[in-house]
Design a protein around this motif. Structure first.
Motif, PDB file in Angstrom:
ATOM      1  N   GLU A   1       8.899   9.390   4.739  1.00  0.00           N
ATOM      2  CA  GLU A   1       7.645   9.016   4.073  1.00  0.00           C
ATOM      3  C   GLU A   1       6.457   9.442   4.937  1.00  0.00           C
ATOM      4  O   GLU A   1       6.219   8.868   5.995  1.00  0.00           O
ATOM      5  N   VAL A   2       5.753  10.447   4.485  1.00  0.00           N
ATOM      6  CA  VAL A   2       4.583  10.948   5.195  1.00  0.00           C
ATOM      7  C   VAL A   2       3.385  10.898   4.253  1.00  0.00           C
ATOM      8  O   VAL A   2       3.451  11.410   3.123  1.00  0.00           O
ATOM      9  N   ILE A   3       2.318  10.287   4.693  1.00  0.00           N
ATOM     10  CA  ILE A   3       1.106  10.174   3.871  1.00  0.00           C
ATOM     11  C   ILE A   3       0.203  11.367   4.166  1.00  0.00           C
ATOM     12  O   ILE A   3      -0.373  11.482   5.252  1.00  0.00           O
ATOM     13  N   HIS A   4       0.092  12.271   3.210  1.00  0.00           N
ATOM     14  CA  HIS A   4      -0.725  13.474   3.378  1.00  0.00           C
ATOM     15  C   HIS A   4      -2.108  13.322   2.744  1.00  0.00           C
ATOM     16  O   HIS A   4      -3.065  13.935   3.204  1.00  0.00           O
ATOM     17  N   GLU A   5      -2.185  12.538   1.682  1.00  0.00           N
ATOM     18  CA  GLU A   5      -3.454  12.397   0.961  1.00  0.00           C
ATOM     19  C   GLU A   5      -4.166  11.126   1.425  1.00  0.00           C
ATOM     20  O   GLU A   5      -3.925  10.030   0.903  1.00  0.00           O
ATOM     21  N   LYS A   6      -5.024  11.273   2.401  1.00  0.00           N
ATOM     22  CA  LYS A   6      -5.680  10.120   3.027  1.00  0.00           C
ATOM     23  C   LYS A   6      -6.571   9.357   2.043  1.00  0.00           C
ATOM     24  O   LYS A   6      -6.621   8.120   2.058  1.00  0.00           O
TER      25      LYS A   6
ATOM     26  N   PHE B   1      13.217   1.089  -5.127  1.00  0.00           N
ATOM     27  CA  PHE B   1      12.110   2.039  -5.161  1.00  0.00           C
ATOM     28  C   PHE B   1      12.580   3.330  -4.507  1.00  0.00           C
ATOM     29  O   PHE B   1      12.812   3.381  -3.305  1.00  0.00           O
ATOM     30  N   THR B   2      12.714   4.365  -5.313  1.00  0.00           N
ATOM     31  CA  THR B   2      13.413   5.595  -4.925  1.00  0.00           C
ATOM     32  C   THR B   2      12.918   6.192  -3.619  1.00  0.00           C
ATOM     33  O   THR B   2      13.718   6.703  -2.824  1.00  0.00           O
ATOM     34  N   TYR B   3      11.618   6.128  -3.373  1.00  0.00           N
ATOM     35  CA  TYR B   3      11.096   6.793  -2.185  1.00  0.00           C
ATOM     36  C   TYR B   3      11.660   6.207  -0.892  1.00  0.00           C
ATOM     37  O   TYR B   3      11.625   6.858   0.157  1.00  0.00           O
TER      38      TYR B   3
ATOM     39  N   SER C   1       0.835  -1.205   0.000  1.00  0.00           N
ATOM     40  CA  SER C   1       0.000   0.000   0.000  1.00  0.00           C
ATOM     41  C   SER C   1       0.866   1.251   0.000  1.00  0.00           C
ATOM     42  O   SER C   1       0.617   2.209  -0.745  1.00  0.00           O
ATOM     43  N   GLU C   2       1.896   1.244   0.825  1.00  0.00           N
ATOM     44  CA  GLU C   2       2.807   2.382   0.916  1.00  0.00           C
ATOM     45  C   GLU C   2       3.548   2.586  -0.405  1.00  0.00           C
ATOM     46  O   GLU C   2       3.681   3.722  -0.888  1.00  0.00           O
ATOM     47  N   ALA C   3       4.020   1.504  -1.003  1.00  0.00           N
ATOM     48  CA  ALA C   3       4.734   1.597  -2.280  1.00  0.00           C
ATOM     49  C   ALA C   3       3.831   2.172  -3.365  1.00  0.00           C
ATOM     50  O   ALA C   3       4.258   3.027  -4.150  1.00  0.00           O
ATOM     51  N   LEU C   4       2.599   1.731  -3.423  1.00  0.00           N
ATOM     52  CA  LEU C   4       1.673   2.252  -4.424  1.00  0.00           C
ATOM     53  C   LEU C   4       1.369   3.718  -4.185  1.00  0.00           C
ATOM     54  O   LEU C   4       1.193   4.488  -5.145  1.00  0.00           O
ATOM     55  N   TYR C   5       1.314   4.116  -2.935  1.00  0.00           N
ATOM     56  CA  TYR C   5       1.044   5.522  -2.624  1.00  0.00           C
ATOM     57  C   TYR C   5       2.179   6.414  -3.123  1.00  0.00           C
ATOM     58  O   TYR C   5       1.945   7.413  -3.804  1.00  0.00           O
ATOM     59  N   PHE C   6       3.398   6.051  -2.803  1.00  0.00           N
ATOM     60  CA  PHE C   6       4.533   6.905  -3.158  1.00  0.00           C
ATOM     61  C   PHE C   6       4.988   6.722  -4.605  1.00  0.00           C
ATOM     62  O   PHE C   6       5.583   7.632  -5.177  1.00  0.00           O
ATOM     63  N   GLU C   7       4.701   5.567  -5.194  1.00  0.00           N
ATOM     64  CA  GLU C   7       5.155   5.306  -6.554  1.00  0.00           C
ATOM     65  C   GLU C   7       4.092   5.578  -7.614  1.00  0.00           C
ATOM     66  O   GLU C   7       4.436   5.894  -8.757  1.00  0.00           O
TER      67      GLU C   7
END
Length: 213
Positions: A146-151, A137-139, A86-92
């Protein structure tokens, strides 16, 4: 003396039930029990029968590669590997189309299946992490937190991750294990076979495919 014996026998006969009486009493009890069973509510009997009915096969999920479809899916949940994906898809790929997000998830899953990469989602995603700009994966190695801003975006990609892990989506990349955006042209792209272009991502795999790919 004879009269005494006759009196005792008469008394015993009046106090002890005969064999035939005992048999009749047992038969009557059995009849009462049978009646009681027959008087059970019909609903209870139907519930009892349900225990022996075969379970219906789970209907396959039809994936529609749209945000509307994702929004209709239940909130996703899972283990650490699901969180990593989930995190990888968010940032990538959060800015990519839903189809593109599924394609990126497919690449990561293909790497897990390949003997050339770690055998878990978290292992694949974190491969090389700690060496700046030398990770997969660059991120994970760009030096930024890694901060998730877009919920809402994260909620959607987490559903993509869940569906991809559950295997409900069809293959989109023909076994791709690599991808890059159209903004760059890495050297390895010259030797790998391009298998698909979805949105702003190009997908590649080795020039040969085996069961371990």
């Amino acid at each position: 003396m004879l009269r005494y014996i006759m009196a005792v026998a008469t008394l015993a006969a009046t106090m002890l039930p005969s064999a035939s009486f005992a048999e009749r009493e047992a038969t009557d009890s059995a009849k009462e029990e049978l009646v009681a069973r027959n008087e059970l509510p019909a609903q209870s009997f139907r519930d009892y029968l349900k225990l022996f009915k075969p379970r219906k096969a789970v209907e396959p999920i039809t994936v529609s590669y749209s945000k509307d479809w994702l929004d209709q899916q239940p909130n996703a949940a899972g283990d650490e590997n699901w969180k990593c994906l989930s995190e990888a898809l968010y940032f990538e790929a959060r800015g990519e189309s839903v189809r593109g997000q599924f394609a990126v998830a497919e690449v990561i899953l293909n790497r897990v299946k390949s003997s050339r990469f770690p055998n878990s989602l978290c292992g694949v995603i974190r491969q090389g992490t700690g060496k700046k700009y030398q990770c997969q994966f660059t991120y994970t190695c760009d030096g930024q937190k890694e901060v998730i801003h877009e919920k809402k975006a994260y909620e959607r990609v987490s559903k993509v991750a869940r569906a991809a892990i559950d295997g409900v989506a069809k293959e989109l990349t023909e076994g791709a294990t690599h991808y890059h955006t159209t903004a760059v042209r890495p050297s390895w792209a010259k030797v790998y076979k391009q298998t698909a272009r979805i949105g702003v991502h190009l997908f590649y795999r080795h020039n040969y495919r085996t069961a371990s790919n």
